[in-house]
Scaffold this motif. Structure first.
Motif, PDB file in Angstrom:
ATOM      1  N   ASN A  57      28.328  40.553  38.663  1.00 16.64           N
ATOM      2  CA  ASN A  57      27.519  39.456  38.738  1.00 16.64           C
ATOM      3  C   ASN A  57      27.234  39.318  40.153  1.00 16.64           C
ATOM      4  OD1 ASN A  57      27.357  38.202  36.076  1.00 16.64           O
ATOM      5  ND2 ASN A  57      29.434  38.551  36.122  1.00 16.64           N
ATOM      6  N   SER A  58      27.660  39.990  41.055  1.00 16.72           N
ATOM      7  CA  SER A  58      27.237  40.013  42.623  1.00 16.72           C
ATOM      8  C   SER A  58      26.435  41.221  42.947  1.00 16.72           C
ATOM      9  CB  SER A  58      28.566  39.851  43.489  1.00 16.72           C
ATOM     10  OG  SER A  58      29.220  40.944  43.425  1.00 16.72           O
ATOM     11  N   THR A  59      26.338  42.034  41.937  1.00 13.60           N
ATOM     12  CA  THR A  59      25.637  43.300  42.412  1.00 13.60           C
ATOM     13  C   THR A  59      24.438  43.594  41.206  1.00 13.60           C
ATOM     14  OG1 THR A  59      27.206  44.762  41.245  1.00 13.60           O
ATOM     15  CG2 THR A  59      27.603  44.372  43.338  1.00 13.60           C
ATOM     16  N   GLY A  60      24.602  43.036  40.112  1.00 15.36           N
ATOM     17  CA  GLY A  60      23.645  43.227  38.865  1.00 15.36           C
ATOM     18  C   GLY A  60      24.253  44.378  38.137  1.00 15.36           C
ATOM     19  N   ALA A  61      25.247  45.126  38.578  1.00 12.88           N
ATOM     20  CA  ALA A  61      25.770  46.093  37.582  1.00 12.88           C
ATOM     21  C   ALA A  61      26.447  45.687  36.593  1.00 12.88           C
ATOM     22  CB  ALA A  61      26.636  47.024  38.579  1.00 12.88           C
ATOM     23  N   GLY A  62      26.519  46.285  35.533  1.00 13.84           N
ATOM     24  CA  GLY A  62      27.467  45.994  34.543  1.00 13.84           C
ATOM     25  C   GLY A  62      28.972  46.056  34.744  1.00 13.84           C
ATOM     26  N   THR A  94      27.768  36.704  30.419  1.00 14.12           N
ATOM     27  CA  THR A  94      26.900  35.477  30.213  1.00 14.12           C
ATOM     28  C   THR A  94      27.356  34.361  31.151  1.00 14.12           C
ATOM     29  OG1 THR A  94      27.278  35.989  27.880  1.00 14.12           O
ATOM     30  CG2 THR A  94      27.199  33.781  28.190  1.00 14.12           C
ATOM     31  N   ALA A  95      28.639  34.218  31.767  1.00 17.35           N
ATOM     32  CA  ALA A  95      28.936  33.067  32.553  1.00 17.35           C
ATOM     33  C   ALA A  95      28.125  33.246  33.983  1.00 17.35           C
ATOM     34  CB  ALA A  95      30.334  33.290  32.935  1.00 17.35           C
ATOM     35  N   GLY A  96      27.940  34.694  34.211  1.00 18.91           N
ATOM     36  CA  GLY A  96      27.134  34.932  35.257  1.00 18.91           C
ATOM     37  C   GLY A  96      25.801  34.681  35.305  1.00 18.91           C
ATOM     38  N   GLY A  97      25.249  35.122  34.251  1.00 18.74           N
ATOM     39  CA  GLY A  97      23.750  35.068  33.905  1.00 18.74           C
ATOM     40  C   GLY A  97      23.402  33.555  33.842  1.00 18.74           C
ATOM     41  N   VAL A  98      24.284  32.489  32.972  1.00 21.00           N
ATOM     42  CA  VAL A  98      24.130  31.163  33.365  1.00 21.00           C
ATOM     43  C   VAL A  98      24.060  30.431  34.651  1.00 21.00           C
ATOM     44  CG1 VAL A  98      24.984  28.841  32.719  1.00 21.00           C
ATOM     45  CG2 VAL A  98      24.881  30.640  31.051  1.00 21.00           C
ATOM     46  N   THR A  99      25.088  30.926  35.378  1.00 23.81           N
ATOM     47  CA  THR A  99      25.162  30.596  36.638  1.00 23.81           C
ATOM     48  C   THR A  99      23.975  30.828  37.589  1.00 23.81           C
ATOM     49  OG1 THR A  99      27.721  30.917  36.852  1.00 23.81           O
ATOM     50  CG2 THR A  99      26.468  30.865  38.678  1.00 23.81           C
ATOM     51  N   TRP A 100      23.383  32.169  37.353  1.00 19.66           N
ATOM     52  CA  TRP A 100      22.136  32.503  38.235  1.00 19.66           C
ATOM     53  C   TRP A 100      20.807  31.608  37.655  1.00 19.66           C
ATOM     54  CZ3 TRP A 100      21.885  34.725  42.686  1.00 19.66           C
ATOM     55  CH2 TRP A 100      22.807  35.495  43.150  1.00 19.66           C
ATOM     56  N   SER A 219      18.725  38.649  46.046  1.00 23.62           N
ATOM     57  CA  SER A 219      19.149  37.665  45.147  1.00 23.62           C
ATOM     58  C   SER A 219      18.522  37.585  43.830  1.00 23.62           C
ATOM     59  CB  SER A 219      19.366  36.397  46.032  1.00 23.62           C
ATOM     60  OG  SER A 219      20.147  36.460  47.067  1.00 23.62           O
ATOM     61  N   MET A 220      17.179  37.785  44.116  1.00 22.05           N
ATOM     62  CA  MET A 220      16.557  37.688  42.852  1.00 22.05           C
ATOM     63  C   MET A 220      16.789  38.930  42.134  1.00 22.05           C
ATOM     64  SD  MET A 220      13.477  38.687  41.086  1.00 22.05           S
ATOM     65  CE  MET A 220      12.309  39.329  42.062  1.00 22.05           C
ATOM     66  N   ALA A 221      16.985  40.131  42.703  1.00 21.85           N
ATOM     67  CA  ALA A 221      17.142  41.289  41.890  1.00 21.85           C
ATOM     68  C   ALA A 221      18.590  41.371  41.292  1.00 21.85           C
ATOM     69  CB  ALA A 221      17.101  42.549  42.986  1.00 21.85           C
ATOM     70  N   VAL A 222      19.348  40.833  41.870  1.00 20.57           N
ATOM     71  CA  VAL A 222      20.554  40.511  41.352  1.00 20.57           C
ATOM     72  C   VAL A 222      20.575  39.700  39.955  1.00 20.57           C
ATOM     73  CG1 VAL A 222      23.020  39.843  41.600  1.00 20.57           C
ATOM     74  CG2 VAL A 222      22.080  41.373  43.341  1.00 20.57           C
ATOM     75  N   ALA A 223      19.979  38.525  40.229  1.00 22.53           N
ATOM     76  CA  ALA A 223      20.007  37.498  39.225  1.00 22.53           C
ATOM     77  C   ALA A 223      19.412  38.047  37.929  1.00 22.53           C
ATOM     78  CB  ALA A 223      19.321  36.142  39.587  1.00 22.53           C
ATOM     79  N   GLY A 259      35.296  34.802  37.103  1.00 22.21           N
ATOM     80  CA  GLY A 259      34.621  36.010  38.086  1.00 22.21           C
ATOM     81  C   GLY A 259      33.081  35.665  37.926  1.00 22.21           C
ATOM     82  N   GLY A 260      32.174  35.544  36.630  1.00 24.32           N
ATOM     83  CA  GLY A 260      31.122  35.423  36.455  1.00 24.32           C
ATOM     84  C   GLY A 260      30.570  34.019  37.365  1.00 24.32           C
ATOM     85  N   ILE A 261      31.235  32.929  37.336  1.00 25.48           N
ATOM     86  CA  ILE A 261      30.852  31.716  37.761  1.00 25.48           C
ATOM     87  C   ILE A 261      31.259  31.836  39.474  1.00 25.48           C
ATOM     88  CG2 ILE A 261      31.676  29.380  38.422  1.00 25.48           C
ATOM     89  CD1 ILE A 261      32.742  29.337  35.240  1.00 25.48           C
TER      90      ILE A 261
END
Length: 292
Positions: A57-62, A94-100, A219-223, A259-261
């Motif tokens: 969630n900090s790089t955009g990679a799975g 999902t946690a990271g997606g909601v955060t972003w 940041s937009m790319a990662v989000a 971690g996602g948050i």
């Protein structure tokens, strides 16, 4: 309503809430039928889930870039590795997606550099879901074994990122999407979805690299990549859930949520160059070890 949503999110990000969450989760684990020895073994998966989700969630990679090498070492079957990776990512991404998404709605909605954010997500997500579903429906197999495919994918992607860091000259960040970008996003979604079906990673990495090459905001790319990956893994898990190693997910899932948050905070404190180099070094390491 927006104010209530923001307040609710802030409570979820509060350290006190995190501590109560951990205590409650540990209590559930200790009350289970596992022995202390088994708990000690499985607790490592909590750390793995947290690490994978922070990285993803900090790089955009799975998160599969962390999970797949570990599962290979643990002698999981290829299908178990991919399916279990998808299941853990359903928590973390999902946690990271909601955060972003919350970050976008509260801070970036009117920012020029984020004006194509929703369109990038929409186009790439639809194409990714189609590519992944076609791969599963027609049972299109990976051109090589999981171990080999994943290692070479990681190496090539890592080298490519390093080349972009040192060979591409600084450029003013873009915000406008052109017809070429829409075509590229569709292709990235289709091929990335297929690769994700084979490796549990792919579409997020390809999307981030493309957006960086086109000089969009980091940041937009990662989000965007995180949200696309989150929807893609949910599409995948519905088709491979019978192969998931649920005991691992029980321990790694809650760690992935945390971690996602926290991942967005890491991005805020790293420059674009450091973030890309961090990403590339991990890929080179995991890919190199896999080939050796």
């Amino acid at each position: 309503m927006a104010k209530l949503t923001k307040q609710a999110f802030m409570r979820l990000s509060n350290p006190k809430f995190i501590m109560l969450f951990l205590i409650f989760w540990l209590g559930l684990l200790l009350s289970s039928n596992h022995t202390l020895s088994e708990l000690a073994d499985y607790i490592l998966f909590t750390f793995l889930g947290t690490l994978g989700a922070i990285f993803a969630n900090s790089t955009g990679a799975g998160g599969g870039v962390v999970f797949i090498p570990m599962f290979t070492q643990l002698n999981f079957t290829e299908q178990q590795s991919i399916s279990t990776s998808f299941a853990i990512q359903c928590f973390g991404m999902t946690a990271g997606g909601v955060t972003w998404w919350h970050h976008y709605k509260t801070e970036k909605t009117d920012l020029r550099l984020w004006q194509g954010f929703k369109r990038i997500i929409g186009v790439t997500t639809i194409a990714s879901m189609i590519g992944l579903s076609i791969t599963y429906f027609y049972q299109i197999n990976s051109p090589a074994a999981l171990h080999t495919s994943f290692s070479w994918f990681s190496l090539l992607l890592g080298f490519f990122i390093i080349l972009t860091v040192y060979l591409l000259q600084p450029h003013r960040e873009r915000s406008q999407l052109y017809y070429l970008d829409y075509i590229a996003l569709v292709l990235i979604g289709l091929f990335g979805g297929a690769i994700t079906a084979w490796l549990s990673v792919g579409v997020g990495e390809l999307l981030v690299i493309y957006l960086l090459l086109r000089h969009f905001d980091i940041s937009m790319a990662v989000a965007a990549a995180v949200i696309v990956s989150a929807i893609t893994v949910w599409t995948a898990i519905a088709q491979v859930s019978n192969e998931v190693y649920w005991q691992v997910v029980l321990f790694a899932g809650p760690g992935a949520v945390l971690g996602g948050i926290f991942a967005k905070t890491l991005v805020a404190h790293l420059s674009a160059t450091k973030l890309k180099l961090f990403f590339a070094c991990w890929l080179l390491l995991s890919g190199g070890v896999g080939i050796i």
